[in-house]
Write a protein that holds these residues in place. Structure first.
Motif, PDB file in Angstrom:
ATOM      1  N   UNK A  10       0.858  -1.187   0.000  1.00 30.15           N
ATOM      2  CA  UNK A  10       0.000   0.000   0.000  1.00 30.15           C
ATOM      3  C   UNK A  10       0.891   1.233   0.000  1.00 30.15           C
ATOM      4  N   UNK A  11       0.291   2.378  -0.310  1.00 29.47           N
ATOM      5  CA  UNK A  11       1.084   3.610  -0.364  1.00 29.47           C
ATOM      6  C   UNK A  11       1.672   3.964   1.001  1.00 29.47           C
ATOM      7  N   UNK A  12       0.920   3.708   2.063  1.00 26.42           N
ATOM      8  CA  UNK A  12       1.437   3.994   3.402  1.00 26.42           C
ATOM      9  C   UNK A  12       2.619   3.090   3.734  1.00 26.42           C
ATOM     10  N   UNK A  13       2.544   1.841   3.293  1.00 30.29           N
ATOM     11  CA  UNK A  13       3.641   0.908   3.533  1.00 30.29           C
ATOM     12  C   UNK A  13       4.891   1.309   2.749  1.00 30.29           C
ATOM     13  N   UNK A  14       4.704   1.878   1.562  1.00 34.85           N
ATOM     14  CA  UNK A  14       5.849   2.341   0.775  1.00 34.85           C
ATOM     15  C   UNK A  14       6.566   3.465   1.513  1.00 34.85           C
ATOM     16  N   UNK A  15       5.803   4.415   2.005  1.00 36.94           N
ATOM     17  CA  UNK A  15       6.396   5.547   2.737  1.00 36.94           C
ATOM     18  C   UNK A  15       7.133   5.058   3.986  1.00 36.94           C
ATOM     19  N   UNK A  16       6.518   4.106   4.681  1.00 36.68           N
ATOM     20  CA  UNK A  16       7.173   3.531   5.865  1.00 36.68           C
ATOM     21  C   UNK A  16       8.447   2.795   5.466  1.00 36.68           C
ATOM     22  N   UNK A  17       8.416   2.122   4.302  1.00 37.45           N
ATOM     23  CA  UNK A  17       9.588   1.380   3.825  1.00 37.45           C
ATOM     24  C   UNK A  17      10.738   2.322   3.499  1.00 37.45           C
ATOM     25  N   UNK A  18      10.438   3.454   2.873  1.00 39.65           N
ATOM     26  CA  UNK A  18      11.471   4.448   2.572  1.00 39.65           C
ATOM     27  C   UNK A  18      12.128   4.921   3.857  1.00 39.65           C
ATOM     28  N   UNK A  19      11.297   5.230   4.843  1.00 38.23           N
ATOM     29  CA  UNK A  19      11.827   5.695   6.138  1.00 38.23           C
ATOM     30  C   UNK A  19      12.679   4.610   6.795  1.00 38.23           C
ATOM     31  N   UNK A  20      12.227   3.359   6.722  1.00 30.72           N
ATOM     32  CA  UNK A  20      12.954   2.250   7.345  1.00 30.72           C
ATOM     33  C   UNK A  20      14.324   2.055   6.692  1.00 30.72           C
ATOM     34  N   UNK A  21      14.362   2.098   5.370  1.00 29.65           N
ATOM     35  CA  UNK A  21      15.636   1.914   4.663  1.00 29.65           C
ATOM     36  C   UNK A  21      16.590   3.057   4.974  1.00 29.65           C
ATOM     37  N   UNK A  22      16.077   4.269   5.002  1.00 27.29           N
ATOM     38  CA  UNK A  22      16.943   5.421   5.293  1.00 27.29           C
ATOM     39  C   UNK A  22      17.505   5.340   6.722  1.00 27.29           C
ATOM     40  N   UNK A  23      16.671   4.904   7.640  1.00 23.10           N
ATOM     41  CA  UNK A  23      17.104   4.840   9.050  1.00 23.10           C
ATOM     42  C   UNK A  23      18.078   3.689   9.317  1.00 23.10           C
ATOM     43  N   UNK A  24      18.008   2.647   8.498  1.00 13.25           N
ATOM     44  CA  UNK A  24      18.840   1.457   8.735  1.00 13.25           C
ATOM     45  C   UNK A  24      19.718   1.145   7.522  1.00 13.25           C
ATOM     46  N   UNK A  25      20.191   2.195   6.872  1.00 11.96           N
ATOM     47  CA  UNK A  25      20.852   2.002   5.579  1.00 11.96           C
ATOM     48  C   UNK A  25      22.109   1.143   5.693  1.00 11.96           C
ATOM     49  N   UNK A  26      22.882   1.326   6.727  1.00 11.02           N
ATOM     50  CA  UNK A  26      24.118   0.544   6.889  1.00 11.02           C
ATOM     51  C   UNK A  26      23.829  -0.942   7.039  1.00 11.02           C
TER      52      UNK A  26
END
Length: 311
Positions: free
Chosen positions: A262-278
């Motif tokens: 869903x669109x909300x899950x995509x936004x959450x996924x972007x935030x998750x990847x940015x926060x845990x990029x390493x």
């Protein structure tokens, strides 16, 4: 099938390679011809909405099993992206070989940078890929647009490749809301928020894959291998079909990306990847080291061995 049978009887093949053609697979078995079936699916996990397809999958799997050898176009376990689409029973495991991805690893001859490459140089952005046939491509595009209209995306730069050889698609949207050509945006040093491209050259695609933070896809097996295996980038998957869901779920389980339906899950996924990029980079590094992109070469060796034994 009648013409195909006649063709088989006329040509007297020494070996047959099938990529999804189960009828040819059966014809080869009935004539005692060694057959290789190349696939990345056998018995895919079906989600609730498509459980009615299970009888058809059983029939297809039985036809695939008639091959002399089943060649999986993926890296060997535990690095098999299509693992959740296979589910081989014990009675055919001995005939299964993981030959690797049929990937394009050739080096791109670098020429002078295009205006697009200059425009994105040094920027922080996500790469959104539209792929597949027209219905799949269009549906993927519609789902992406729904995400872009969310307020959380107001400052999230993105490049969308449409996989359509249509220059009229090419445009840049500035943070001021105005639209520009790519050349104009570069000359005016526009602070951009979105770039749409009909068709990328190989050099431009490699530049974007190298420079992006993450890639949003619908779950194509070939594309996933190219992004995660060759370019070591995390994915966000918005699946269209069950086989897409299975492959993205596998990537999520391996901490190589995130499944978002869903669109909300995509936004959450972007935030998750940015926060845990390493963390994602570490897991992708290991996956890339074990990525097998030599599917074509390995398959050719198997064919050569079969022909040599038949002499």
């Amino acid at each position: 099938m009648k013409k195909e049978r006649e063709f088989y009887d006329k040509e007297k093949f020494n070996v047959v390679i099938n990529d999804g053609d189960m009828g040819s697979n059966v014809l080869a078995k009935n004539r005692g011809i060694p057959s290789l079936f190349v696939t990345n699916q056998y018995m895919p996990k079906l989600w609730k909405s498509r459980s009615y397809l299970k009888p058809g999958l059983y029939f297809i799997s039985k036809q695939i099993a008639k091959a002399t050898r089943v060649l999986v176009a993926d890296s060997a376990p535990p690095y098999t992206i299509c693992e959740y689409n296979l589910n081989f029973p014990d009675d055919i495991r001995d005939k299964v070989t993981y030959v690797g991805h049929f990937s394009n690893r050739k080096l791109v001859n670098s020429t002078s940078q295009t205006d697009l490459e200059r425009l994105v140089d040094g920027a922080d952005f996500g790469y959104w890929m539209r792929t597949g046939n027209k219905p799949t491509n269009d549906r993927t595009g519609q789902r992406y647009e729904e995400v872009f209209h969310e307020s959380e995306m107001n400052d999230e730069r993105r490049i969308i490749s449409h996989a359509k050889n249509d220059k009229s698609i090419d445009r840049v949207v500035g943070k001021d809301g105005e639209k520009y050509s790519i050349g104009e945006a570069y000359e005016k040093k526009i602070d951009w928020i979105q770039i749409d491209i009909g068709f990328l050259t190989e050099q431009e695609m490699q530049t974007i894959l190298t420079g992006c933070k993450y890639v949003v896809i619908n779950g194509s097996h070939t594309i996933m291998g190219e992004i995660m295996g060759i370019n070591s980038k995390p994915i966000i998957g918005m699946p269209i079909y069950d086989e897409h869901t299975n492959q993205i779920k596998w990537a999520e389980d391996k901490q190589l990306g995130v499944l978002a339906e869903s669109k909300k899950q995509v936004i959450k996924a972007i935030q998750m990847i940015r926060q845990n990029y390493n963390k994602y980079q570490e897991k992708l590094g290991v996956f890339s080291e074990n990525f097998d992109g030599n599917g074509a070469e390995n398959t050719a060796k198997i064919v050569s061995d079969i022909l040599e034994r038949k002499k």
